[in-house]
Design a protein around this motif. Structure first.
Motif, PDB file in Angstrom:
ATOM      1  N   THR A   1      45.774 -11.198 -15.320  1.00 41.86           N
ATOM      2  CA  THR A   1      46.736 -12.058 -16.215  1.00 41.86           C
ATOM      3  C   THR A   1      46.777 -11.654 -17.632  1.00 41.86           C
ATOM      4  O   THR A   1      47.640 -12.236 -18.140  1.00 41.86           O
TER       5      THR A   1
ATOM      6  N   THR B   1      40.024 -14.536 -19.334  1.00 43.03           N
ATOM      7  CA  THR B   1      39.709 -14.626 -17.872  1.00 43.03           C
ATOM      8  C   THR B   1      38.596 -13.444 -17.622  1.00 43.03           C
ATOM      9  O   THR B   1      39.019 -12.254 -17.696  1.00 43.03           O
TER      10      THR B   1
ATOM     11  N   TYR C   1      37.167 -11.529 -14.327  1.00 39.69           N
ATOM     12  CA  TYR C   1      37.400 -11.316 -13.125  1.00 39.69           C
ATOM     13  C   TYR C   1      36.340 -10.641 -12.292  1.00 39.69           C
ATOM     14  O   TYR C   1      35.811  -9.818 -12.852  1.00 39.69           O
TER      15      TYR C   1
ATOM     16  N   THR D   1      36.874 -15.811 -10.485  1.00 43.33           N
ATOM     17  CA  THR D   1      37.118 -15.741 -11.612  1.00 43.33           C
ATOM     18  C   THR D   1      36.513 -16.876 -12.684  1.00 43.33           C
ATOM     19  O   THR D   1      35.883 -17.954 -12.314  1.00 43.33           O
ATOM     20  N   TYR D   2      36.133 -16.765 -14.041  1.00 45.36           N
ATOM     21  CA  TYR D   2      35.654 -17.519 -14.888  1.00 45.36           C
ATOM     22  C   TYR D   2      36.516 -17.662 -16.178  1.00 45.36           C
ATOM     23  O   TYR D   2      36.746 -16.581 -16.771  1.00 45.36           O
ATOM     24  N   ASN D   3      36.836 -19.021 -16.560  1.00 47.13           N
ATOM     25  CA  ASN D   3      37.896 -18.766 -18.086  1.00 47.13           C
ATOM     26  C   ASN D   3      36.779 -18.954 -19.484  1.00 47.13           C
ATOM     27  O   ASN D   3      36.155 -20.263 -19.121  1.00 47.13           O
TER      28      ASN D   3
ATOM     29  N   ASN E   1      39.563 -21.099 -24.965  1.00 45.71           N
ATOM     30  CA  ASN E   1      40.446 -20.538 -25.582  1.00 45.71           C
ATOM     31  C   ASN E   1      40.382 -20.383 -27.201  1.00 45.71           C
ATOM     32  O   ASN E   1      39.657 -21.555 -27.634  1.00 45.71           O
TER      33      ASN E   1
END
Length: 382
Positions: free
Chosen positions: A138, A160, A162, A174-176, A179
Motif C-alpha cells: 500500500t 505497514t 508485510y 501485516t502489522y501496522n 502513524n
C-alpha cells in the motif's frame, strides 16, 4: 485516512541550518565539506568487481544495495533491472519494472527481491532470473526486505509491515506501525533478532519485535527522544538499521541518540546524544557511529564511555561505517572510502569509487559498495 509526509533528508538539513531571518530575507548558513586530510603512507583497498547502473536523485537516499549468496553477486538498477554475476561473468539480467526500483536487493532462500515506489515487491529465481511472484503493497518501498524462515518481510512507506510467503508470494500477515505526521524520506530495513523474530525500527523512535512466522508482537520499546519547538526539529526517525550484538540492541536516530538496549531486560543501558540516519557498526567492545554532521565516534558497548571521536570529515555526508578486516571503513559524498584505525580513530588510508557512497556491506570478507551515481563495486584488502 491518516497521511504521513516524507521529508527529504537534504531539505531537512537545509531547514535546520537557517540562522536568521527578517520580513524580507532568510539567510541560510553555508556548509562546506572539510577538505580531505593529508595522509602519509596511505593504505588502500583492491577492487575485484564493478558494475555501473543508472544514477539516483542526489536528494533521495535510496537503499539500492548489492547482495551475494553462494558466490553470486546480485545487483539492482534504479531503472528497473536486476542482474546476477559470478565473478565478472553475468549469469542473467532481467527488466523487472517499468516504474523503476527504489529498494533492494536482498537474496536468500533461492530468491532475490527488490521493490519500487509504486509499492510493488518483485521476487526472482536466483538461478534463472525468472519472476516467481509480484506482491502489491500500500506504500512505496524505500528499504530492502528481509528474507528469513520462509517469509519476505517488507516495510512500506505508509508504516505497514508485510510478510509474504517466500515461495509463493502469498500474503501471510501485516502489522501496522503507529502513524506519524512527519518523517524523513528513508526507512530502516527489517533485521533478524533470531531465527523466529524480526525487528522493525520506526519513525516514532520505537523498535518492535514481531514473530516472523505469525506477526504476533513480542516487544515494543522506545529507544530515543528528541526535543524541539517545531515538528521538523522534533523529527526522531530511526532510518539506520538496528544492530543485534549478543544480548545488546544498538540503534541510532536522527536528532536523537545512539542507544544500547539490553534485550533480556528490555531496558536501555545507556544512550548518548548523536544525530544519525545510518546503521551503526558493532565490533568487539566498540560501537561506531557516523553522525549527520560528519563526525565518527566510538563508544564502549557496555558503558557508553566515549573511546574516540574523529571530526576531520565534517560535512562530507558520511555513509554507514563497517568493520572490514583491520579497518573501519566509511564512504563520503565524493566517493572516497576512508580507512580508519578502529582502536584510535585515526585515518590511515583511502580508496576511490564514483559518486556519493550510499551503502556499505561486508559479506564473506569482501566490501560491497553502492553509490548515488550507480557505481556498484566489491573490494578486498591487500
Amino acid at each position: 485516512m491518516n497521511r504521513k509526509y516524507k521529508i527529504p533528508f537534504a531539505l531537512t538539513v537545509l531547514t535546520l541550518a537557517l540562522v536568521g531571518c527578517s520580513t524580507n530575507k532568510i539567510k541560510v548558513a553555508e556548509v562546506k565539506p572539510n577538505p580531505l586530510p593529508k595522509l602519509e603512507q596511505a593504505q588502500s583497498l583492491v577492487p575485484v568487481f564493478s558494475q555501473s547502473v543508472a544514477s539516483t536523485t542526489s536528494a533521495d537516499p535510496l537503499r539500492l544495495q548489492l547482495d551475494a549468496e553462494n558466490g553470486v553477486i546480485y545487483t539492482v538498477d534504479p531503472k528497473g533491472e536486476m542482474a546476477a554475476y559470478q565473478g565478472k561473468r553475468r549469469l542473467w539480467q532481467k527488466q523487472v519494472s517499468k516504474q523503476g526500483l527504489t529498494a533492494g536487493v536482498n537474496a536468500a532462500d533461492g530468491i532475490v527481491v527488490a521493490g519500487n515506489s509504486k509499492g510493488q515487491l518483485f521476487a526472482l529465481d536466483q538461478q534463472t532470473g525468472e519472476q516467481k511472484w509480484v506482491a502489491q503493497l500500500t506504500g512505496a518501498i524505500l528499504a530492502p526486505s528481509l528474507i528469513q524462515a520462509g517469509r519476505v518481510v517488507t516495510v512500506s512507506n505508509d508504516g505497514t509491515v508485510y510478510a509474504h510467503n517466500a515461495e509463493t508470494g502469498q500474503l501471510v500477515w501485516t502489522y501496522n506501525l503507529p502513524n506519524v505526521q512527519f518523517s524523513l524520506r528513508g526507512m530502516a530495513a527489517p533485521v533478524a533478532l533470531d531465527s523466529r523474530t524480526v525487528l522493525i525500527a520506526s519513525a516514532n523512535a520505537y523498535v518492535y519485535a514481531l514473530d516472523i512466522v505469525t506477526g504476533v508482537p513480542r516487544m515494543q520499546r522506545r529507544v530515543a527522544i528528541s526535543e524541539g519547538r517545531s515538528d521538523i526539529q522534533r523529527l526522531n526517525d530511526i532510518d539506520g538499521d538496528p544492530v543485534v550484538a549478543g544480548q545488546f540492541l544498538v540503534t541510532t536516530s536522527y536528532q536523537g541518540q545512539v542507544t544500547v538496549l539490553d534485550l533480556a531486560s528490555q531496558q536501555v543501558i545507556w544512550s548518548e546524544d548523536a544525530s544519525s540516519t545510518k546503521r551503526p557498526e558493532v565490533a568487539g567492545n566498540g560501537v561506531f557511529v557516523s553522525t549527520a554532521d560528519g563526525k565518527i565516534a566510538a563508544y564502549e558497548i557496555t558503558s557508553g564511555q566515549a573511546l574516540w571521536e574523529n571530526d576531520s570529515l565534517l560535512n562530507r555526508r558520511l555513509s554507514n561505517p563497517v568493520l572490514f578486516g583491520q579497518y573501519l571503513v566509511v564512504g563520503d559524498l565524493d566517493g572516497v572510502l576512508h580507512l580508519i584505525d578502529p582502536s584510535s580513530g585515526q585515518l590511515v588510508g583511502r580508496s576511490k569509487t564514483n559518486g556519493e557512497v550510499r551503502s556499505l556491506r561486508v559479506i564473506d570478507n569482501q566490501l560491497y559498495v553502492a553509490t548515488q551515481k550507480g557505481a556498484l563495486s566489491v573490494w578486498q584488502n591487500r
